[in-house]
Write an enzyme that holds these catalytic residues in place. Structure first.
Site, PDB file in Angstrom:
ATOM      1  N   SER A 179       0.793  -1.227   0.000  1.00 44.33           N
ATOM      2  CA  SER A 179       0.000   0.000   0.000  1.00 44.33           C
ATOM      3  C   SER A 179       0.827   1.279   0.000  1.00 44.33           C
ATOM      4  O   SER A 179       0.357   2.307  -0.479  1.00 44.33           O
ATOM      5  CB  SER A 179      -0.943   0.007   1.204  1.00 44.33           C
ATOM      6  OG  SER A 179      -0.219  -0.043   2.420  1.00 44.33           O
ATOM      7  N   HIS A 207      -5.160  -3.755  -2.464  1.00 48.03           N
ATOM      8  CA  HIS A 207      -4.822  -2.703  -3.416  1.00 48.03           C
ATOM      9  C   HIS A 207      -4.642  -3.215  -4.839  1.00 48.03           C
ATOM     10  O   HIS A 207      -4.210  -2.455  -5.709  1.00 48.03           O
ATOM     11  CB  HIS A 207      -3.562  -1.967  -2.952  1.00 48.03           C
ATOM     12  CG  HIS A 207      -3.771  -1.174  -1.704  1.00 48.03           C
ATOM     13  ND1 HIS A 207      -4.234   0.118  -1.703  1.00 48.03           N
ATOM     14  CD2 HIS A 207      -3.619  -1.522  -0.400  1.00 48.03           C
ATOM     15  CE1 HIS A 207      -4.339   0.556  -0.456  1.00 48.03           C
ATOM     16  NE2 HIS A 207      -3.968  -0.416   0.354  1.00 48.03           N
ATOM     17  N   LYS A 238     -11.823   0.081  -1.740  1.00 49.42           N
ATOM     18  CA  LYS A 238     -10.866   0.728  -2.645  1.00 49.42           C
ATOM     19  C   LYS A 238     -11.410   0.703  -4.068  1.00 49.42           C
ATOM     20  O   LYS A 238     -12.205   1.547  -4.433  1.00 49.42           O
ATOM     21  CB  LYS A 238      -9.506   0.075  -2.480  1.00 49.42           C
ATOM     22  CG  LYS A 238      -8.997   0.269  -1.033  1.00 49.42           C
ATOM     23  CD  LYS A 238      -7.778  -0.498  -0.719  1.00 49.42           C
ATOM     24  CE  LYS A 238      -7.318  -0.222   0.712  1.00 49.42           C
ATOM     25  NZ  LYS A 238      -8.267  -0.747   1.736  1.00 49.42           N
TER      26      LYS A 238
END
Length: 392
Positions: A179, A207, A238
């Site tokens: 990240s 991610h 996300k």
């Protein structure tokens, strides 16, 4: 309680003090955020595919809110397990080409729950040194032995696995995309090592889910390695633009988690409206491939522009583009100067990153206009020269 003031002052002295800032949505300009009275290009959000304000997701959530109410009312093992939860989990399993899936309230709770269910006293968990804090905390709460290997160093991991080859259970845990660095884990090598040493492999695609793979399944699928991963963790906060997390794997794994993952047992089930939003987002992630393509093109161009300008940009092709400046005070000045230039780019400092590696973590979205990103790169270079981060 006087010691609290002393602790806070120590943080101020080291440029590590943090405070909450209010940011508001700019409804007529995707990729922007309102802070105070100023509209800023948002280069800090994890809304990778630009789905956070998608009208179909908002509509699905609104309908579920009216039909199901505001909350689930109980944990899933009591009376909080509504029909939409199982339908979503079936869809997630099909998407991940796994036997089963389980939804968690968020990624932090998913990592805590999975690690505590799989490992305990007498076991060893092997963790990349740059893994997310939720993985670190999950290992600590599990009471298993925590063995860290150097970042992406599979030879170091091999030596550690050999040293602990007689442990009762061995669990290897890694982020797929890290990240704060934006680089990828050496997944093929990790799959080979887990097979060689009879370990369990857990990969957190927080991610990379939605960003990689033909249908956004994540990096493991993009590399054709999903069959070698025992525990696949992903988030909906996300690329999905909503909130929550999931774990996919074998039916046996999911049965174990239902019985032993404490965040599932002792937490109220997520609101039905959130489940409805995730379900709609899952459809969009799989079908609106142009968002992934646009994000990939923007990531390549932005990285290239910053490198040409002279920045030391980390490796990788993810939408996470870190610029390491070193000391905390410089990172804060850089972030503040960028905000003055109309760019929201937060300074990331220890303990989130190692000492001496404070950085500006730029994060791109499919919602960004390429011309806006090109202009932002120009302004970033100008600010860096002015602050002495880059040579003139």
């Amino acid at each position: 309680m006087e010691w609290i003031e002393d602790e806070l002052q120590k943080l101020v002295d080291r440029s590590l003090n943090r405070s909450l800032q209010i940011s508001s949505t700019v409804f007529d300009r995707q990729g922007y955020v309102l802070r105070g009275q100023k509209t800023l290009l948002d280069l800090s959000s994890n809304d990778y595919l630009g789905l956070a304000r998608h009208p179909a997701i908002a509509d699905a959530m609104a309908q579920a809110l009216l039909a199901e109410g505001a909350g689930s009312g109980a944990s899933r093992l009591i009376t909080g397990n509504r029909p939409p939860y199982s339908r979503l989990e079936d869809a997630l399993a099909a998407w991940q080409q796994s036997e089963a899936a389980l939804v968690f309230a968020n990624g932090y709770m998913a990592n805590l729950g999975v690690i505590q269910a799989l490992a305990g006293r007498g076991d060893v968990v092997f963790s990349d040194r740059l893994n997310h804090a939720s993985i670190v905390d999950g290992i600590g709460l599990s009471r298993a032995e925590h063995v860290r290997y150097r970042h992406n160093d599979t030879e170091h991991l091999r030596r550690l696995l050999h040293k602990h080859r007689d442990a009762r259970r061995k669990l290897i845990v890694t982020d797929a995309v890290f990240s704060m660095n934006g680089d990828q884990a050496p997944l093929a090598e990790l799959v080979a090592l887990k097979r060689e040493y009879g370990a369990i492999l857990m990969v957190d695609e927080a991610h990379s889910g939605g960003v990689y793979g033909a249908r956004g399944e994540g990096l493991c699928h993009a590399l054709g390695l999903q069959g070698g991963v025992d525990v696949h963790v992903g988030t909906f906060s996300k690329a999905f633009g909503v909130y929550g997390a999931y774990v996919s794997g074998s039916r046996t794994l999911i049965r174990l988690l239902v019985n032993k993952a404490r965040p599932i047992i002792y937490s109220t089930a997520p609101p039905p409206s959130v489940i409805a939003g995730i379900t709609e987002a899952l459809k969009l992630v799989q079908t609106e491939c142009q968002r992934r393509e646009r994000l990939a093109a923007s990531s390549r161009q932005f990285r290239s522009t910053l490198r040409v300008a002279g920045f030391q940009v980390g490796p990788g092709d993810s939408p996470i583009v870190p610029v390491i400046v070193g000391d905390n005070a410089t990172a804060l000045r850089f972030s503040s100067a960028l905000e003055s230039e109309g760019i929201a780019a937060v300074a990331v400092r220890p303990p989130t990153v190692p000492e001496g590696t404070a950085r500006i973590r730029f994060s791109l979205s499919a919602a960004h206009n390429p011309d806006d990103l090109a202009d932002a790169a120009r302004r970033i270079e100008q600010v860096a020269v002015r602050l002495g981060v880059l040579a003139p």
